[in-house]
Each structure stands twice: as C-alpha cells, then as structure tokens.
Design an enzyme around this catalytic site. Structure first.
Site, PDB file in Angstrom:
ATOM      1  N   ARG A   1      71.282  50.096 105.501  1.00 33.73           N
ATOM      2  CA  ARG A   1      70.968  50.528 104.137  1.00 33.73           C
ATOM      3  C   ARG A   1      71.835  51.700 103.695  1.00 33.73           C
ATOM      4  O   ARG A   1      72.035  51.929 102.506  1.00 33.73           O
ATOM      5  CB  ARG A   1      69.499  50.956 104.037  1.00 33.73           C
ATOM      6  CG  ARG A   1      68.495  49.843 104.273  1.00 33.73           C
ATOM      7  CD  ARG A   1      67.111  50.316 103.854  1.00 33.73           C
ATOM      8  NE  ARG A   1      66.019  49.494 104.361  1.00 33.73           N
ATOM      9  CZ  ARG A   1      65.584  48.372 103.783  1.00 33.73           C
ATOM     10  NH1 ARG A   1      66.160  47.938 102.692  1.00 33.73           N
ATOM     11  NH2 ARG A   1      64.583  47.690 104.295  1.00 33.73           N
TER      12      ARG A   1
ATOM     13  N   GLU B   1      65.793  46.192  90.712  1.00 27.68           N
ATOM     14  CA  GLU B   1      65.862  45.428  91.963  1.00 27.68           C
ATOM     15  C   GLU B   1      67.256  45.526  92.564  1.00 27.68           C
ATOM     16  O   GLU B   1      68.243  45.668  91.843  1.00 27.68           O
ATOM     17  CB  GLU B   1      65.552  43.942  91.681  1.00 27.68           C
ATOM     18  CG  GLU B   1      64.178  43.488  92.152  1.00 27.68           C
ATOM     19  CD  GLU B   1      64.028  43.403  93.671  1.00 27.68           C
ATOM     20  OE1 GLU B   1      64.584  44.253  94.406  1.00 27.68           O
ATOM     21  OE2 GLU B   1      63.340  42.490  94.124  1.00 27.68           O
ATOM     22  N   ASP B   2      67.312  45.429  93.881  1.00 31.84           N
ATOM     23  CA  ASP B   2      68.617  45.403  94.537  1.00 31.84           C
ATOM     24  C   ASP B   2      69.288  44.044  94.335  1.00 31.84           C
ATOM     25  O   ASP B   2      70.439  43.958  93.936  1.00 31.84           O
ATOM     26  CB  ASP B   2      68.501  45.752  96.031  1.00 31.84           C
ATOM     27  CG  ASP B   2      67.418  44.938  96.766  1.00 31.84           C
ATOM     28  OD1 ASP B   2      66.704  44.132  96.124  1.00 31.84           O
ATOM     29  OD2 ASP B   2      67.293  45.112  97.989  1.00 31.84           O
TER      30      ASP B   2
ATOM     31  N   LYS C   1      62.238  48.570  99.803  1.00 30.35           N
ATOM     32  CA  LYS C   1      63.037  49.778  99.923  1.00 30.35           C
ATOM     33  C   LYS C   1      64.443  49.577  99.394  1.00 30.35           C
ATOM     34  O   LYS C   1      65.166  50.507  99.140  1.00 30.35           O
ATOM     35  CB  LYS C   1      63.132  50.186 101.410  1.00 30.35           C
ATOM     36  CG  LYS C   1      61.796  50.376 102.077  1.00 30.35           C
ATOM     37  CD  LYS C   1      62.020  50.498 103.612  1.00 30.35           C
ATOM     38  CE  LYS C   1      60.837  49.953 104.332  1.00 30.35           C
ATOM     39  NZ  LYS C   1      61.092  49.820 105.779  1.00 30.35           N
ATOM     40  N   GLY C   2      64.838  48.297  99.256  1.00 28.06           N
ATOM     41  CA  GLY C   2      66.228  47.961  98.978  1.00 28.06           C
ATOM     42  C   GLY C   2      66.833  48.598  97.741  1.00 28.06           C
ATOM     43  O   GLY C   2      68.029  48.870  97.697  1.00 28.06           O
TER      44      GLY C   2
ATOM     45  N   ASP D   1      67.419  36.838  94.473  1.00 30.40           N
ATOM     46  CA  ASP D   1      67.879  35.777  95.378  1.00 30.40           C
ATOM     47  C   ASP D   1      67.114  34.485  95.039  1.00 30.40           C
ATOM     48  O   ASP D   1      67.446  33.819  94.058  1.00 30.40           O
ATOM     49  CB  ASP D   1      67.625  36.268  96.811  1.00 30.40           C
ATOM     50  CG  ASP D   1      68.163  35.342  97.884  1.00 30.40           C
ATOM     51  OD1 ASP D   1      69.194  34.699  97.644  1.00 30.40           O
ATOM     52  OD2 ASP D   1      67.575  35.262  98.975  1.00 30.40           O
TER      53      ASP D   1
HETATM   54  P1  IMP Z   1      63.912  36.887  96.469  1.00 32.39           P
HETATM   55  O1  IMP Z   1      62.410  37.012  96.439  1.00 32.39           O
HETATM   56  O2  IMP Z   1      64.352  35.759  97.337  1.00 32.39           O
HETATM   57  O3  IMP Z   1      64.558  36.890  95.121  1.00 32.39           O
HETATM   58  O4  IMP Z   1      64.433  38.106  97.339  1.00 32.39           O
HETATM   59  C1  IMP Z   1      64.523  39.374  96.898  1.00 32.39           C
HETATM   60  C2  IMP Z   1      64.595  40.316  98.087  1.00 32.39           C
HETATM   61  O5  IMP Z   1      65.132  39.679  99.257  1.00 32.39           O
HETATM   62  C3  IMP Z   1      65.543  41.448  97.774  1.00 32.39           C
HETATM   63  O6  IMP Z   1      64.888  42.486  97.121  1.00 32.39           O
HETATM   64  C4  IMP Z   1      66.068  41.815  99.160  1.00 32.39           C
HETATM   65  O7  IMP Z   1      65.206  42.764  99.757  1.00 32.39           O
HETATM   66  C5  IMP Z   1      66.020  40.531  99.962  1.00 32.39           C
HETATM   67  N1  IMP Z   1      67.370  39.890 100.033  1.00 32.39           N
HETATM   68  C6  IMP Z   1      67.777  38.761  99.418  1.00 32.39           C
HETATM   69  N2  IMP Z   1      69.064  38.467  99.704  1.00 32.39           N
HETATM   70  C7  IMP Z   1      69.485  39.452 100.528  1.00 32.39           C
HETATM   71  C8  IMP Z   1      70.759  39.723 101.183  1.00 32.39           C
HETATM   72  O8  IMP Z   1      71.775  39.017 101.049  1.00 32.39           O
HETATM   73  N3  IMP Z   1      70.793  40.839 101.957  1.00 32.39           N
HETATM   74  C9  IMP Z   1      69.706  41.675 102.132  1.00 32.39           C
HETATM   75  N4  IMP Z   1      68.524  41.460 101.536  1.00 32.39           N
HETATM   76  C10 IMP Z   1      68.399  40.356 100.760  1.00 32.39           C
HETATM   77 MG    MG Z   2      65.001  43.715 102.084  1.00 31.23          MG
END
Ligand code: IMP
Ligand code: MG
Length: 181
Positions: A167, A101-102, A45-46, A105
């Site tokens: 959010r 993407e939001d 949803k981000g 990470d």
């Molecule tokens: P990844 O798979 O670790 O790259 O994570 C991606 C998802 O993790 C993003 O789409 C967010 O929903 C969540 N995420 C990663 N870091 C944060 C943060 O600092 N705050 C909130 N959500 C996060």
């Molecule tokens: Mg999230």
C-alpha cells in the site's frame, strides 16, 4: 525494500502521472461542487492515499468520513462477499456525498453500498474512483469521476494491496509473483 518490491517492479502509473491526474480530478470536483455541502466518504483501506491527495486538490469547504468494507480475503479474486467492518461515524442526510474509491473492479462493493447509502437520504450521491477496470464488471456500476481506465491485471501501490502489502508504494505497479529467492 528491493525484496519487497520485486513482485511489483513493473510500473503501470508513475507518481507524476498520479499527481497530475488527481489535480485534474480535484479541479473538476471543485467546479461541480461549488455551494454544495460536500462530504467525501473514503472506502478503507485502499482509498486512503488517494483521499489524502485528492482532498487537498479540492478548493472548497468539505468534510470527510470513512467506511471499512471487506470484499477480498487476502487474494486477487473477489469473493463476492461484502461485509461492513466499520460504518460511518455520522448522519449523511442532506450532504452531497462523493464516494472516494481506489478501484472499481467487479462493481460488487459499490452495488452493495450505494442502495444502503441512498437509504440514508443524502442530497446527492456520486462516485469518484482513481482506477476503473471496466472489462471486469459483473454488475452495472459507473463512476462519475474516474482517473485511469486500465486493463485487467492485478495492481498494487498507492493504497492498493496484495495481502495487505504494497500500500505504501508511491506508484501503481503490476503485481507478479516471482519465483526467485
Ligand atoms: P469490486 O467490488 O470488485 O469493484 O472491488 C473493489 C475493491 O477490490 C477495491 O476497492 C480494491 O480494494 C479491490 N481490488 C480490485 N482490484 C484490485 C487490484 O487490481 N489490486 C488491488 N485491489 C483490488
Ligand atoms: Mg483491497
């Protein structure tokens, strides 16, 4: 509202900075996708708030679709488990797909998603992320468009949540648990 925002008081990116950056991203995408068959895929949803603003800064015909994926279980740590909660509602074959993407990470979500989408034979596949935390990467994934590169703190607002809250903040804040009652 003051109780609600107490844990997200420290502003990392203001509303104005967000809007200026998104205008720029929209202009770049407009230039790069002229005469293409653009399909924006928003990862729920981000990224829904970002998508809503970004699509209005792209001055081209385009279509949108949504996919819902879960990787975090109500915490600030990545579980490493990626699950599709809702798939796309259409075939992406022949489209120039841009994943919206939001935040990028660890990269685990996209490294799972990308091969799956490539299997469906889009014309092209690129990534646009509002935020990038390169120091946290566990698998090599690079965004083609990135709004802000940020340090490793847990952030909320502008679509990003902590346990589904925050959010709706119109800025991006640093999440800190406060002990005050
Ligand atoms: P990844 O798979 O670790 O790259 O994570 C991606 C998802 O993790 C993003 O789409 C967010 O929903 C969540 N995420 C990663 N870091 C944060 C943060 O600092 N705050 C909130 N959500 C996060
Ligand atoms: Mg999230």
């Amino acid at each position: 509202m003051s109780e609600y925002t107490r844990n997200a008081e420290e502003i990392l990116i203001t509303k104005e900075q967000l809007s200026e950056k998104i205008k720029q991203l929209g202009a770049d995408i407009t230039k790069d996708y002229k005469d293409k068959k653009l399909l924006l895929i928003s990862i729920l949803k981000g990224s829904v708030v970002f998508l809503a603003d970004l699509m209005r800064e792209i001055r081209l015909p385009l279509e949108i679709d949504f996919m819902c994926i879960s990787s975090y279980q109500n915490s600030t740590q990545s579980s490493g488990n990626v699950k599709i909660l809702k798939d796309l509602s259409r075939d992406i074959k022949g489209f120039d797909v841009l994943i919206v993407e939001d935040i990028l990470d660890t990269g685990l979500t996209l490294s799972y998603l990308i091969p799956m989408l490539l299997d469906r034979k889009p014309e092209s596949l690129k990534i646009c992320t509002l935020l990038d935390k390169p120091s946290r990467r566990r698998v090599p994934v690079q965004a083609d468009y990135a709004g802000f590169r940020i340090d490793d703190s847990f952030i909320v607002g502008y679509g990003l949540d902590y346990a589904e809250h925050y959010r709706n903040l119109d800025y991006i804040g640093i999440y800190k648990e406060s002990n005050e009652r």
